[in-house]
Design a protein around this motif. Structure first.
Motif, PDB file in Angstrom:
ATOM      1  N   GLU A  49      11.685  56.266  40.010  1.00  0.00           N
ATOM      2  CA  GLU A  49      10.621  55.781  39.110  1.00  0.00           C
ATOM      3  C   GLU A  49       9.288  56.473  39.406  1.00  0.00           C
ATOM      4  OE1 GLU A  49      10.693  53.939  36.511  1.00  0.00           O
ATOM      5  OE2 GLU A  49      12.545  52.772  36.623  1.00  0.00           O
ATOM      6  N   GLN A  53       9.822  60.164  35.995  1.00  0.00           N
ATOM      7  CA  GLN A  53       9.212  60.885  34.878  1.00  0.00           C
ATOM      8  C   GLN A  53       8.280  61.966  35.421  1.00  0.00           C
ATOM      9  OE1 GLN A  53       7.792  58.526  31.626  1.00  0.00           O
ATOM     10  NE2 GLN A  53       9.152  56.849  32.144  1.00  0.00           N
ATOM     11  N   THR A  78       3.969  49.975  28.962  1.00  0.00           N
ATOM     12  CA  THR A  78       4.856  51.103  28.704  1.00  0.00           C
ATOM     13  C   THR A  78       5.429  51.058  27.295  1.00  0.00           C
ATOM     14  OG1 THR A  78       5.501  50.940  31.011  1.00  0.00           O
ATOM     15  CG2 THR A  78       6.854  52.353  29.639  1.00  0.00           C
ATOM     16  N   SER A  79       5.882  49.869  26.890  1.00  0.00           N
ATOM     17  CA  SER A  79       6.656  49.812  25.655  1.00  0.00           C
ATOM     18  C   SER A  79       5.825  49.440  24.438  1.00  0.00           C
ATOM     19  CB  SER A  79       7.809  48.825  25.810  1.00  0.00           C
ATOM     20  OG  SER A  79       7.279  47.550  26.077  1.00  0.00           O
ATOM     21  N   SER A  83       3.503  45.896  33.385  1.00  0.00           N
ATOM     22  CA  SER A  83       3.811  47.328  33.304  1.00  0.00           C
ATOM     23  C   SER A  83       4.711  47.614  32.106  1.00  0.00           C
ATOM     24  CB  SER A  83       4.489  47.769  34.607  1.00  0.00           C
ATOM     25  OG  SER A  83       5.007  49.049  34.474  1.00  0.00           O
ATOM     26  N   GLU A  84       5.673  46.726  31.895  1.00  0.00           N
ATOM     27  CA  GLU A  84       6.597  46.874  30.761  1.00  0.00           C
ATOM     28  C   GLU A  84       5.826  46.795  29.438  1.00  0.00           C
ATOM     29  OE1 GLU A  84       9.696  47.734  31.204  1.00  0.00           O
ATOM     30  OE2 GLU A  84       9.993  47.787  29.026  1.00  0.00           O
TER      31      GLU A  84
END
Ligand code: NAD
Length: 265
Positions: free
Chosen positions: A126, A154, A214-215, A210-211
């Motif tokens: 990650e 990434q 990110t999304s 964080s999700e």
């Protein structure tokens, strides 16, 4: 042409995180060299089933890619030894501050090099890794660099200057998040919750945020607004952060990291 034979010099935390990724990505020919600590080599051999050597200089001619995962201050010595035996292999380093300019100056002319800046989340595949390429890197080299980086998370190709400026955020940044989490965990414990449960609560909160970042296409300010009802509890907390110069404190920490890394301190 295959570029699958990798020599990793160094067997510490970052080396092991990358070896873990390389194994998952089916890089099968990995040799790990460490002249200074044979216990580390035994540990790596047992954990990953890779070959190891304490005489890496004797094996350079058989390799396609050499990754340096030794401390920045060991680079001069390692690059001097490497220069005596290298013959066009791709050389990568993950060391803080050891940029392509440094690598190209310390290796034979036209050696293809790249500077990679991962973070410790590489061990969980990650990492957010920044990288920059030297002058002699071909498209084929870049393909293999990206294959390696994909195995640990990434990645983003940037200019050398950008990597210097952003490393305190993507490289040191996890430590700032852990610092924030540590304060929150201690606050949770004050409610009579065990440390284990407190860590679980805070970790999931950070993961969830964080999700969302990110999304969701929303920017951080919009996400904050969703949490902070006008006149409500969260708004009060954000006001206190403002009153104590939270933004300026973070900005100053990043600025001083950049200055420190570039020797301006
Ligand atoms: P570490 O101390 O865990 O491992 C360093 C390894 O280098 C050890 O195996 C040591 O035996 C070996 N070594 C030291 N001197 C050597 C020499 N002269 N010849 C051969 N081997 C030598 O350190 P780490 O955290 O794995 O860091 C390694 C590199 O990764 C550093 O350059 C660091 O800047 C970089 N890095 C670390 C992080 C991080 O968060 N830990 C993040 C990004 C980059």
């Amino acid at each position: 042409m295959s570029k699958e034979k990798i020599l990793m010099i160094g067997a510490g935390r970052m080396a092991q995180a990358i070896i873990n990724g390389l194994k998952q990505a089916d890089f099968s020919e990995i040799l790990v060299g460490n002249n200074t600590n044979s216990e580390r080599l035994e540990e790596v051999e047992a954990r990953f089933g890779v070959r190891t050597t304490n005489q890496w200089q004797n094996h350079v001619s058989d390799q396609d890619i050499i990754i340096l995962a030794v401390p920045p201050e060991a680079h001069e010595e390692v690059l001097t030894s490497l220069s005596e035996v290298i013959d066009g292999q791709l050389v990568l380093t993950v060391a803080a501050g050891i940029d392509v300019k440094y690598l190209e100056a310390h290796l034979p002319e036209q050696t293809p090099v790249s500077w990679l800046m991962p973070n410790t989340a590489a061990s969980k595949a990650e990492s957010m890794t920044l990288f920059t390429l030297g002058h002699y890197v071909t498209d084929e080299h870049e393909y293999y660099i990206e294959k390696i980086l994909f195995s640990i998370g990434q990645f983003k190709k940037l200019t050398e200057q950008q990597v210097h400026q952003i490393t305190p955020i993507t490289g040191s940044g996890p430590a700032f998040v852990y610092r924030f989490a540590d304060v929150l965990i201690k606050e949770v414990q004050k409610a009579g919750v065990t440390e284990v449960v407190a860590k679980q609560l805070v970790a999931q909160m950070v993961k969830g945020a964080s999700e969302m970042l990110t999304s969701d296409l929303k920017c951080p300010q919009d996400l904050m607004d969703e949490v902070a009802t006008p006149g409500g509890v969260t708004e009060k907390g954000l006001q206190v952060l403002d009153e104590h110069g939270f933004d300026q404190m973070i900005q100053e920490a990043i600025r001083q990291c950049v200055d420190f890394a570039s020797g301006n301190e």
